[in-house]
Motif scaffolding. Structure first.
Motif, PDB file in Angstrom:
ATOM      1  N   VAL A  41      56.997 109.294-101.921  1.00  0.00           N
ATOM      2  CA  VAL A  41      58.354 109.128-102.028  1.00  0.00           C
ATOM      3  C   VAL A  41      58.420 107.646-102.730  1.00  0.00           C
ATOM      4  O   VAL A  41      58.728 107.376-103.640  1.00  0.00           O
ATOM      5  CB  VAL A  41      59.010 109.775-101.098  1.00  0.00           C
ATOM      6  N   LEU A  42      57.926 106.475-101.925  1.00  0.00           N
ATOM      7  CA  LEU A  42      57.544 105.243-101.937  1.00  0.00           C
ATOM      8  C   LEU A  42      57.336 105.201-103.271  1.00  0.00           C
ATOM      9  O   LEU A  42      57.695 104.333-104.248  1.00  0.00           O
ATOM     10  CB  LEU A  42      57.281 104.475-100.844  1.00  0.00           C
ATOM     11  N   ASP A  43      55.800 105.669-103.639  1.00  0.00           N
ATOM     12  CA  ASP A  43      55.003 105.443-104.475  1.00  0.00           C
ATOM     13  C   ASP A  43      55.952 106.238-105.712  1.00  0.00           C
ATOM     14  O   ASP A  43      55.831 104.894-106.760  1.00  0.00           O
ATOM     15  CB  ASP A  43      54.036 106.210-104.648  1.00  0.00           C
ATOM     16  N   ASN A  44      56.906 107.375-105.404  1.00  0.00           N
ATOM     17  CA  ASN A  44      57.434 107.955-107.150  1.00  0.00           C
ATOM     18  C   ASN A  44      58.675 106.693-106.912  1.00  0.00           C
ATOM     19  O   ASN A  44      59.247 106.644-108.359  1.00  0.00           O
ATOM     20  CB  ASN A  44      57.797 109.126-106.734  1.00  0.00           C
ATOM     21  N   LEU A  45      59.507 106.463-105.856  1.00  0.00           N
ATOM     22  CA  LEU A  45      60.481 105.272-105.839  1.00  0.00           C
ATOM     23  C   LEU A  45      60.625 104.177-106.818  1.00  0.00           C
ATOM     24  O   LEU A  45      60.770 103.171-107.074  1.00  0.00           O
ATOM     25  CB  LEU A  45      61.174 105.361-105.463  1.00  0.00           C
ATOM     26  N   LEU A  46      58.962 103.440-106.270  1.00  0.00           N
ATOM     27  CA  LEU A  46      59.233 102.059-106.753  1.00  0.00           C
ATOM     28  C   LEU A  46      57.847 101.918-108.046  1.00  0.00           C
ATOM     29  O   LEU A  46      57.859 101.138-108.929  1.00  0.00           O
ATOM     30  CB  LEU A  46      58.211 101.470-105.792  1.00  0.00           C
ATOM     31  N   GLY A  47      57.677 103.262-108.719  1.00  0.00           N
ATOM     32  CA  GLY A  47      56.762 103.303-109.781  1.00  0.00           C
ATOM     33  C   GLY A  47      55.431 102.913-110.040  1.00  0.00           C
ATOM     34  O   GLY A  47      54.736 102.876-110.761  1.00  0.00           O
ATOM     35  N   LEU A  48      55.343 103.215-108.533  1.00  0.00           N
ATOM     36  CA  LEU A  48      52.953 102.900-108.268  1.00  0.00           C
ATOM     37  C   LEU A  48      52.453 104.173-108.642  1.00  0.00           C
ATOM     38  O   LEU A  48      51.439 103.827-108.020  1.00  0.00           O
ATOM     39  CB  LEU A  48      53.517 101.931-107.134  1.00  0.00           C
ATOM     40  N   THR A  49      52.856 105.192-108.980  1.00  0.00           N
ATOM     41  CA  THR A  49      52.267 105.987-109.150  1.00  0.00           C
ATOM     42  C   THR A  49      51.010 106.197-110.239  1.00  0.00           C
ATOM     43  O   THR A  49      51.128 105.197-110.696  1.00  0.00           O
ATOM     44  CB  THR A  49      52.467 107.409-109.676  1.00  0.00           C
ATOM     45  N   PHE A  50      49.782 107.363-109.762  1.00  0.00           N
ATOM     46  CA  PHE A  50      49.014 107.205-111.020  1.00  0.00           C
ATOM     47  C   PHE A  50      49.360 107.907-112.340  1.00  0.00           C
ATOM     48  O   PHE A  50      49.076 109.127-112.113  1.00  0.00           O
ATOM     49  CB  PHE A  50      47.308 107.061-110.376  1.00  0.00           C
ATOM     50  N   TYR A  57      49.084 104.087-104.871  1.00  0.00           N
ATOM     51  CA  TYR A  57      48.588 103.591-104.002  1.00  0.00           C
ATOM     52  C   TYR A  57      49.258 103.138-102.832  1.00  0.00           C
ATOM     53  O   TYR A  57      48.230 103.156-102.229  1.00  0.00           O
ATOM     54  CB  TYR A  57      49.208 101.605-104.947  1.00  0.00           C
ATOM     55  N   LEU A  58      50.470 103.283-102.048  1.00  0.00           N
ATOM     56  CA  LEU A  58      51.362 103.141-100.760  1.00  0.00           C
ATOM     57  C   LEU A  58      50.477 104.700-100.297  1.00  0.00           C
ATOM     58  O   LEU A  58      49.578 104.219 -99.168  1.00  0.00           O
ATOM     59  CB  LEU A  58      52.088 103.490-100.722  1.00  0.00           C
ATOM     60  N   TYR A  59      50.346 105.683-100.997  1.00  0.00           N
ATOM     61  CA  TYR A  59      49.943 106.934-100.568  1.00  0.00           C
ATOM     62  C   TYR A  59      48.236 107.075-100.278  1.00  0.00           C
ATOM     63  O   TYR A  59      47.559 107.241 -99.279  1.00  0.00           O
ATOM     64  CB  TYR A  59      49.668 108.211-101.289  1.00  0.00           C
ATOM     65  N   LEU A  60      48.192 106.178-101.714  1.00  0.00           N
ATOM     66  CA  LEU A  60      45.945 105.985-101.501  1.00  0.00           C
ATOM     67  C   LEU A  60      46.047 105.120 -99.940  1.00  0.00           C
ATOM     68  O   LEU A  60      44.872 105.528 -99.281  1.00  0.00           O
ATOM     69  CB  LEU A  60      45.859 105.166-102.273  1.00  0.00           C
ATOM     70  N   PHE A  61      46.534 103.821 -99.671  1.00  0.00           N
ATOM     71  CA  PHE A  61      45.794 103.360 -98.676  1.00  0.00           C
ATOM     72  C   PHE A  61      46.801 103.678 -96.947  1.00  0.00           C
ATOM     73  O   PHE A  61      45.657 104.289 -96.517  1.00  0.00           O
ATOM     74  CB  PHE A  61      46.849 101.870 -99.273  1.00  0.00           C
ATOM     75  N   CYS A  62      47.755 104.615 -97.677  1.00  0.00           N
ATOM     76  CA  CYS A  62      47.361 105.062 -95.960  1.00  0.00           C
ATOM     77  C   CYS A  62      46.610 106.551 -96.064  1.00  0.00           C
ATOM     78  O   CYS A  62      45.860 106.406 -94.279  1.00  0.00           O
ATOM     79  CB  CYS A  62      49.036 105.906 -96.094  1.00  0.00           C
ATOM     80  N   ALA A  63      46.180 106.986 -97.159  1.00  0.00           N
ATOM     81  CA  ALA A  63      45.186 108.240 -96.462  1.00  0.00           C
ATOM     82  C   ALA A  63      43.675 107.639 -96.903  1.00  0.00           C
ATOM     83  O   ALA A  63      43.297 108.092 -95.781  1.00  0.00           O
ATOM     84  CB  ALA A  63      44.639 108.838 -97.936  1.00  0.00           C
ATOM     85  N   LEU A  64      43.695 107.048 -96.680  1.00  0.00           N
ATOM     86  CA  LEU A  64      42.077 105.942 -96.411  1.00  0.00           C
ATOM     87  C   LEU A  64      42.476 105.136 -94.838  1.00  0.00           C
ATOM     88  O   LEU A  64      41.224 105.092 -94.846  1.00  0.00           O
ATOM     89  CB  LEU A  64      41.839 104.954 -97.402  1.00  0.00           C
ATOM     90  N   ALA A  65      43.121 104.682 -94.658  1.00  0.00           N
ATOM     91  CA  ALA A  65      43.646 103.848 -93.506  1.00  0.00           C
ATOM     92  C   ALA A  65      43.453 104.869 -92.469  1.00  0.00           C
ATOM     93  O   ALA A  65      42.758 104.563 -91.037  1.00  0.00           O
ATOM     94  CB  ALA A  65      45.065 103.205 -93.188  1.00  0.00           C
ATOM     95  N   VAL A  66      44.035 106.219 -92.629  1.00  0.00           N
ATOM     96  CA  VAL A  66      43.727 107.419 -91.141  1.00  0.00           C
ATOM     97  C   VAL A  66      42.601 108.339 -91.682  1.00  0.00           C
ATOM     98  O   VAL A  66      42.062 109.027 -90.804  1.00  0.00           O
ATOM     99  CB  VAL A  66      45.169 108.057 -91.365  1.00  0.00           C
ATOM    100  N   PHE A  67      41.565 108.371 -92.823  1.00  0.00           N
ATOM    101  CA  PHE A  67      40.750 109.247 -92.413  1.00  0.00           C
ATOM    102  C   PHE A  67      39.526 109.174 -91.463  1.00  0.00           C
ATOM    103  O   PHE A  67      38.911 110.390 -90.757  1.00  0.00           O
ATOM    104  CB  PHE A  67      39.863 108.923 -94.030  1.00  0.00           C
ATOM    105  N   ILE A  68      39.050 107.934 -91.133  1.00  0.00           N
ATOM    106  CA  ILE A  68      38.284 107.340 -89.700  1.00  0.00           C
ATOM    107  C   ILE A  68      39.328 108.629 -88.694  1.00  0.00           C
ATOM    108  O   ILE A  68      38.018 109.133 -88.496  1.00  0.00           O
ATOM    109  CB  ILE A  68      37.796 106.291 -89.280  1.00  0.00           C
ATOM    110  N   PRO A  69      40.262 107.879 -87.919  1.00  0.00           N
ATOM    111  CA  PRO A  69      40.840 108.525 -87.324  1.00  0.00           C
ATOM    112  C   PRO A  69      41.255 110.137 -87.479  1.00  0.00           C
ATOM    113  O   PRO A  69      40.741 110.808 -86.036  1.00  0.00           O
ATOM    114  CB  PRO A  69      42.313 107.936 -87.120  1.00  0.00           C
TER     115      PRO A  69
END
Length: 124
Positions: A41-50, A57-69
């Motif tokens: 949602v934040l990506d869409n509101l801030l216009g950071l979508t691909f 970018y925010l979604y990608l960062f969060c997804a990569l951060a929790v991949f190993i855990p």
């Protein structure tokens, strides 16, 4: 719920040994769903979508951060039902593998100590 998330992400970041209760796995999954939805949602509101994709970018960062855990808690969950962590690859079988893995994640763990460790219900 926050405590489970904190326990998995920060305290057991890459711990692939031991066992994880159903509640530990499912609270982690629920919090990931919430965090990733907020990031999208934040990506869409801030216009950071691909481009035309609904995330960025925010979604990608969060997804990569929790991949190993996420992988670690899934392996520990499989250990709780007496399966090897390699059993996670059953998901590669189309449809049936995903259903089988879901059933294993929902199944109650072995009540006694198994080769992966003591019963986490008995410890807590």
């Amino acid at each position: 719920m926050i405590n489970w998330y904190k326990k998995v992400v920060f305290e057991n970041y890459a711990n692939f040994s031991g066992r994880a209760r159903r509640s530990e796995y499912w609270y982690f999954a629920l919090m990931n769903l919430i965090v990733l939805a907020v990031a999208a949602v934040l990506d869409n509101l801030l216009g950071l979508t691909f481009g035309i994709l609904p995330y960025g970018y925010l979604y990608l960062f969060c997804a990569l951060a929790v991949f190993i855990p996420g992988l670690a808690v899934a392996v520990r969950r499989l250990h709780d039902v007496g399966k090897s962590g390699w059993f996670y690859f059953i998901v590669l079988i189309p449809l049936a593998g995903a259903i089988w893995l879901l059933v294993l994640f929902c199944t109650e763990g072995e009540p006694n100590e198994n080769k992966y460790g003591a019963n986490p219900k008995a410890i807590e």
